[in-house]
Scaffold this motif. Structure first.
Motif, PDB file in Angstrom:
ATOM      1  N   ALA A 162       1.699 -15.850   6.397  1.00  0.00           N
ATOM      2  CA  ALA A 162       1.464 -14.694   5.524  1.00  0.00           C
ATOM      3  C   ALA A 162       0.697 -13.623   6.289  1.00  0.00           C
ATOM      4  N   VAL A 163       1.050 -12.361   6.063  1.00  0.00           N
ATOM      5  CA  VAL A 163       0.341 -11.218   6.646  1.00  0.00           C
ATOM      6  C   VAL A 163      -0.108 -10.346   5.485  1.00  0.00           C
ATOM      7  N   ILE A 164      -1.411 -10.123   5.386  1.00  0.00           N
ATOM      8  CA  ILE A 164      -1.914  -9.419   4.198  1.00  0.00           C
ATOM      9  C   ILE A 164      -2.884  -8.297   4.589  1.00  0.00           C
ATOM     10  N   GLY A 165      -2.702  -7.141   4.001  1.00  0.00           N
ATOM     11  CA  GLY A 165      -3.636  -6.017   4.138  1.00  0.00           C
ATOM     12  C   GLY A 165      -4.036  -5.579   2.746  1.00  0.00           C
ATOM     13  N   LEU A 166      -5.241  -5.025   2.623  1.00  0.00           N
ATOM     14  CA  LEU A 166      -5.755  -4.716   1.293  1.00  0.00           C
ATOM     15  C   LEU A 166      -6.096  -3.247   1.117  1.00  0.00           C
ATOM     16  N   GLU A 167      -5.733  -2.726  -0.043  1.00  0.00           N
ATOM     17  CA  GLU A 167      -6.209  -1.401  -0.437  1.00  0.00           C
ATOM     18  C   GLU A 167      -7.144  -1.617  -1.617  1.00  0.00           C
ATOM     19  N   VAL A 168      -8.391  -1.178  -1.479  1.00  0.00           N
ATOM     20  CA  VAL A 168      -9.361  -1.348  -2.563  1.00  0.00           C
ATOM     21  C   VAL A 168      -9.824   0.025  -3.024  1.00  0.00           C
ATOM     22  N   SER A 214      10.318   0.311  -7.098  1.00  0.00           N
ATOM     23  CA  SER A 214      10.462   0.241  -5.651  1.00  0.00           C
ATOM     24  C   SER A 214       9.430   1.197  -5.050  1.00  0.00           C
ATOM     25  N   LYS A 215       8.940   0.856  -3.889  1.00  0.00           N
ATOM     26  CA  LYS A 215       7.814   1.568  -3.302  1.00  0.00           C
ATOM     27  C   LYS A 215       8.225   2.955  -2.812  1.00  0.00           C
ATOM     28  N   GLU A 216       7.404   3.952  -3.198  1.00  0.00           N
ATOM     29  CA  GLU A 216       7.693   5.294  -2.711  1.00  0.00           C
ATOM     30  C   GLU A 216       7.208   5.446  -1.278  1.00  0.00           C
ATOM     31  N   ILE A 254     -11.031  -2.311   9.339  1.00  0.00           N
ATOM     32  CA  ILE A 254     -10.856  -1.313   8.283  1.00  0.00           C
ATOM     33  C   ILE A 254     -10.109  -0.140   8.903  1.00  0.00           C
ATOM     34  N   ARG A 255      -8.950   0.169   8.376  1.00  0.00           N
ATOM     35  CA  ARG A 255      -8.171   1.273   8.945  1.00  0.00           C
ATOM     36  C   ARG A 255      -8.801   2.617   8.573  1.00  0.00           C
ATOM     37  N   ARG A 256      -9.143   2.755   7.320  1.00  0.00           N
ATOM     38  CA  ARG A 256      -9.696   4.030   6.843  1.00  0.00           C
ATOM     39  C   ARG A 256     -10.347   3.851   5.483  1.00  0.00           C
ATOM     40  N   ILE A 280     -10.502   2.078   0.254  1.00  0.00           N
ATOM     41  CA  ILE A 280     -10.811   1.400   1.516  1.00  0.00           C
ATOM     42  C   ILE A 280      -9.596   0.561   1.915  1.00  0.00           C
ATOM     43  N   VAL A 281      -9.017   0.875   3.063  1.00  0.00           N
ATOM     44  CA  VAL A 281      -7.751   0.247   3.473  1.00  0.00           C
ATOM     45  C   VAL A 281      -7.962  -0.577   4.743  1.00  0.00           C
ATOM     46  N   THR A 282      -7.538  -1.834   4.723  1.00  0.00           N
ATOM     47  CA  THR A 282      -7.674  -2.663   5.935  1.00  0.00           C
ATOM     48  C   THR A 282      -6.395  -2.615   6.766  1.00  0.00           C
ATOM     49  N   GLU A 283      -6.482  -3.080   7.987  1.00  0.00           N
ATOM     50  CA  GLU A 283      -5.291  -3.389   8.783  1.00  0.00           C
ATOM     51  C   GLU A 283      -4.719  -4.698   8.220  1.00  0.00           C
ATOM     52  N   PRO A 284      -3.455  -5.006   8.494  1.00  0.00           N
ATOM     53  CA  PRO A 284      -2.886  -6.262   7.961  1.00  0.00           C
ATOM     54  C   PRO A 284      -3.402  -7.467   8.729  1.00  0.00           C
ATOM     55  N   ASP A 285      -4.692  -7.754   8.613  1.00  0.00           N
ATOM     56  CA  ASP A 285      -5.362  -8.753   9.446  1.00  0.00           C
ATOM     57  C   ASP A 285      -5.561 -10.101   8.766  1.00  0.00           C
ATOM     58  N   THR A 325       6.477  -9.229  15.237  1.00  0.00           N
ATOM     59  CA  THR A 325       6.683  -8.109  14.308  1.00  0.00           C
ATOM     60  C   THR A 325       6.487  -8.556  12.858  1.00  0.00           C
ATOM     61  N   PHE A 326       6.100  -7.585  12.035  1.00  0.00           N
ATOM     62  CA  PHE A 326       5.843  -7.882  10.624  1.00  0.00           C
ATOM     63  C   PHE A 326       7.122  -7.848   9.799  1.00  0.00           C
ATOM     64  N   GLY A 327       7.121  -8.585   8.723  1.00  0.00           N
ATOM     65  CA  GLY A 327       8.224  -8.546   7.776  1.00  0.00           C
ATOM     66  C   GLY A 327       8.035  -7.426   6.756  1.00  0.00           C
ATOM     67  N   THR A 328       8.960  -7.359   5.794  1.00  0.00           N
ATOM     68  CA  THR A 328       8.881  -6.345   4.741  1.00  0.00           C
ATOM     69  C   THR A 328       7.796  -6.715   3.745  1.00  0.00           C
ATOM     70  N   LYS A 329       6.967  -5.721   3.386  1.00  0.00           N
ATOM     71  CA  LYS A 329       5.825  -6.052   2.531  1.00  0.00           C
ATOM     72  C   LYS A 329       6.063  -5.688   1.070  1.00  0.00           C
ATOM     73  N   VAL A 330       5.324  -6.410   0.238  1.00  0.00           N
ATOM     74  CA  VAL A 330       5.321  -6.154  -1.199  1.00  0.00           C
ATOM     75  C   VAL A 330       3.896  -5.800  -1.577  1.00  0.00           C
ATOM     76  N   PRO A 348      -3.391  -5.918  -2.940  1.00  0.00           N
ATOM     77  CA  PRO A 348      -2.998  -6.554  -1.686  1.00  0.00           C
ATOM     78  C   PRO A 348      -1.547  -6.205  -1.338  1.00  0.00           C
ATOM     79  N   ASN A 349      -1.276  -6.108  -0.039  1.00  0.00           N
ATOM     80  CA  ASN A 349       0.096  -5.961   0.474  1.00  0.00           C
ATOM     81  C   ASN A 349       0.395  -7.224   1.242  1.00  0.00           C
ATOM     82  N   LEU A 350       1.529  -7.823   0.963  1.00  0.00           N
ATOM     83  CA  LEU A 350       1.814  -9.119   1.565  1.00  0.00           C
ATOM     84  C   LEU A 350       3.228  -9.181   2.121  1.00  0.00           C
ATOM     85  N   SER A 351       3.338  -9.724   3.343  1.00  0.00           N
ATOM     86  CA  SER A 351       4.669 -10.003   3.891  1.00  0.00           C
ATOM     87  C   SER A 351       4.610 -11.352   4.582  1.00  0.00           C
ATOM     88  N   LEU A 352       5.762 -11.904   4.875  1.00  0.00           N
ATOM     89  CA  LEU A 352       5.824 -13.167   5.620  1.00  0.00           C
ATOM     90  C   LEU A 352       6.555 -12.926   6.931  1.00  0.00           C
TER      91      LEU A 352
HETATM   92  P1  ADP Z   1       2.126   2.336   2.506  1.00  0.00           P
HETATM   93  O1  ADP Z   1       2.429   3.601   3.202  1.00  0.00           O
HETATM   94  O2  ADP Z   1       3.299   1.610   1.966  1.00  0.00           O
HETATM   95  O3  ADP Z   1       0.983   2.453   1.528  1.00  0.00           O
HETATM   96  P2  ADP Z   1       0.420   1.535   4.633  1.00  0.00           P
HETATM   97  O4  ADP Z   1       0.902   1.476   6.022  1.00  0.00           O
HETATM   98  O5  ADP Z   1      -0.419   2.677   4.198  1.00  0.00           O
HETATM   99  O6  ADP Z   1       1.626   1.341   3.646  1.00  0.00           O
HETATM  100  O7  ADP Z   1      -0.418   0.215   4.393  1.00  0.00           O
HETATM  101  C1  ADP Z   1      -0.928  -0.124   3.166  1.00  0.00           C
HETATM  102  C2  ADP Z   1      -1.583  -1.494   3.293  1.00  0.00           C
HETATM  103  O8  ADP Z   1      -0.593  -2.464   3.588  1.00  0.00           O
HETATM  104  C3  ADP Z   1      -2.594  -1.605   4.417  1.00  0.00           C
HETATM  105  O9  ADP Z   1      -3.703  -2.348   3.947  1.00  0.00           O
HETATM  106  C4  ADP Z   1      -1.868  -2.346   5.508  1.00  0.00           C
HETATM  107  O10 ADP Z   1      -2.749  -3.152   6.249  1.00  0.00           O
HETATM  108  C5  ADP Z   1      -0.914  -3.209   4.739  1.00  0.00           C
HETATM  109  N1  ADP Z   1       0.318  -3.496   5.448  1.00  0.00           N
HETATM  110  C6  ADP Z   1       1.073  -2.646   6.188  1.00  0.00           C
HETATM  111  N2  ADP Z   1       2.166  -3.254   6.638  1.00  0.00           N
HETATM  112  C7  ADP Z   1       2.114  -4.533   6.202  1.00  0.00           C
HETATM  113  C8  ADP Z   1       2.985  -5.664   6.330  1.00  0.00           C
HETATM  114  N3  ADP Z   1       4.121  -5.620   6.987  1.00  0.00           N
HETATM  115  N4  ADP Z   1       2.597  -6.810   5.714  1.00  0.00           N
HETATM  116  C9  ADP Z   1       1.466  -6.870   5.024  1.00  0.00           C
HETATM  117  N5  ADP Z   1       0.623  -5.854   4.844  1.00  0.00           N
HETATM  118  C10 ADP Z   1       0.951  -4.684   5.434  1.00  0.00           C
END
Ligand code: ADP
Ligand code: MG
Length: 478
Positions: free
Chosen positions: A7-13, A264-266, A120-122, A155-160, A208-213, A197-201
């Motif tokens: 799982a790869v997860i990044g968070l927007e809070v 669907s995500k804009e 933290i990305r930003r 507060i946005v993290t990297e997908p860490d 490389t990362f997969g498609t996120k939800v 949370p944004n999550l991909s597998l």
């Molecule tokens: P969006 O433009 O869809 O909002 P961003 O690139 O701004 O996407 O990232 C939003 C959040 O999703 C961030 O926290 C980032 O870390 C996370 N994220 C980006 N790509 C992925 C991915 N492939 N899998 C999981 N999380 C991701």
């Protein structure tokens, strides 16, 4: 063959900032007032009105950025993010896009016994929208704009992050930090802290990362974990069956414990971002940043480490005590008055937290002040009452305004340490139990506990146990 996925997860809070007025106008931010009573032409989006940046919100954003090890931008711009929704009267949200106030920070998060750095990305400032209200039994829907224009820090993290547990640990720490800074009340149920949370597998080993939800509608730590674990299972199943993940936003359904498609995500270009011409660029000087740096308090992780080294507490206990700033302050106020940190920590984590949790009371509102708790501990320390009695009277101390001395006196609970009085009791116990006396004297040492118990009972629990031990040994010989 089934593949193992990671799982790869990044968070927007979104954290609602604790300012008294809104992000770009003077309307108030109090929660729960009658609909549309905290509004003015600016947050109602009337044409011709002009926004003005709230200085306090900027300061809170900078202090948070410093606590999260971010770089603070000297030149900031605000941008318009366009979308249509009835709770957004202007037709755009004022946010920050290319130039967020805080960038490139990190937090060191402990997960179980290991530690992990989450980047933290930003973190950027923006305004909240209002609320659409759909009540059953009424016709139509209504809009409450009290919340429109409330300051948010996103507060946005990297997908860490790689597991639900890591996400929960990160989120708990972030919440503690925001509350330590007093920039957010951290209330997830009321929505002052919202987590997406944004999550991909991806197959284990793939770079490389997969498609996120993106997941929404998660308003407790438990739901964060449940929703992520559900979503990991769902995506694994789709992929194993040869399907594809759609890039979309899904909602957590609390009743059914599932996630379901919302939309669907804009893409960013759908929002037609551009710099808001009503707001001049905001420049932040080094001096201002340095001034604010001095107001950043000792943060939870550092304080926890200090509690271990300075007070000799186990790491776990130090973690419990420092999770909230007010609890840590309470503990330290007690230790200042009574220099036995371990004893204080036992009482705070035990009796005090027990009563506070039972009555749903915040530490800052505790009816037992550090002074009153310490006066009880001193009664134990100088032998006036036994530990057992002190524990028993704690609920009364909590529920009444009486001092511990007063409660002890009223109930006649003063510990009996007087040798004459104790000897009398002991003599009687010995006289009544010749069989046990013989057993003890013939070498059966376990019987000693029986005598201690009898004496304590006969004294109504008030005998000083140390003294009882000493006198019994003397009288029984052996
Ligand atoms: P969006 O433009 O869809 O909002 P961003 O690139 O701004 O996407 O990232 C939003 C959040 O999703 C961030 O926290 C980032 O870390 C996370 N994220 C980006 N790509 C992925 C991915 N492939 N899998 C999981 N999380 C991701
Ligand atoms: Mg985004």
């Amino acid at each position: 063959m089934t593949i193992s996925y990671e799982a790869v997860i990044g968070l927007e809070v979104h954290a609602q900032l604790l300012t008294q007025s809104k992000m770009f106008c003077a309307s108030g931010t109090t929660f729960g007032l009658p609909a549309n009573t905290q509004t003015c032409p600016i947050c109602l989006g009337m044409p011709g009105t002009l926004p003005v940046v709230n200085r306090r919100a900027v300061e809170m954003a900078i202090r948070t950025g410093l606590a999260l090890n971010c770089t603070i931008r000297s030149t900031n711009r605000f941008a318009r993010k366009h979308y249509f929704y009835p709770d957004l009267p202007k037709g755009y949200q004022i946010s920050q896009y290319e130039a967020p106030i805080c960038e490139q920070g990190w937090m060191e998060v402990s997960v179980g016994s290991s530690s992990k750095r989450v980047r933290i990305r930003r973190a950027h400032l923006e305004e909240d929208a209002g609320k659409n209200i759909h009540e059953t039994g009424t016709s139509g829907s209504r809009v409450d704009l009290n919340r429109a224009g409330t300051p948010l820090l996103e507060i946005v993290t990297e997908p860490d992050m790689r597991s639900a547990d890591e996400v929960v640990s990160y989120l708990k720490l972030l919440r503690d930090v925001l509350m330590y800074l007093e920039v957010c009340d951290g209330n997830m149920e009321e929505g002052s802290l919202r987590c997406e949370p944004n999550l991909s597998l991806r197959p284990v080993g793939q770079q490389t990362f997969g498609t996120k939800v993106e997941l929404k509608n998660i308003n407790s730590f438990k739901f964060v974990k449940d929703a992520l674990e559900y979503e990991i299972k769902r995506q694994t199943k789709v992929l194993n069956e040869g399907g594809k993940i759609n890039q979309e936003t899904r909602l957590w359904d609390v009743e059914k414990s599932v996630t379901a498609t919302m939309r669907s995500k804009e893409e960013a270009h759908d929002y037609r971002y551009f710099p808001d011409p009503d707001l001049v660029p905001l420049s932040i000087s080094e001096d201002w940043i340095e001034e604010l740096r001095r107001t950043v308090p000792e943060l939870p992780a550092v304080r926890q480490t200090r509690f271990v080294s300075e007070y000799g507490l186990p790491n776990y206990d130090a973690g419990v005590l420092t999770a909230s700033r007010s609890l840590a302050d309470y503990f330290e106020a007690c230790v200042k008055l009574f220099h036995q940190p371990k004893t204080v920590s036992h009482w705070v984590m035990g009796e005090l937290l027990h009563e506070l949790n039972n009555s749903g009371t915040a530490v800052s509102e505790s009816p037992v002040s550090p002074e009153r708790l310490v006066s009880l501990l001193k009664l134990v320390d100088d032998g006036t009452v036994s530990l057992k009695v002190a524990r028993e009277i704690f609920p009364e101390l909590y529920a009444s305004k009486k001092s511990p001395e007063q409660i002890v006196q009223e109930k006649g609970l003063t510990q009996v340490s007087d040798e004459g009085a104790l000897e009398k009791i002991i003599d009687e116990v010995i006289a009544k139990n010749p069989t046990q006396v013989a057993q003890y004297r013939s070498g059966k040492e376990q019987v000693f506990g029986f005598f201690v118990g009898q004496v304590m009972k006969a004294s109504g629990g008030k005998a000083n146990p140390g003294k009882v031990n000493e006198l019994l040994k003397r009288k029984l010989g052996g």
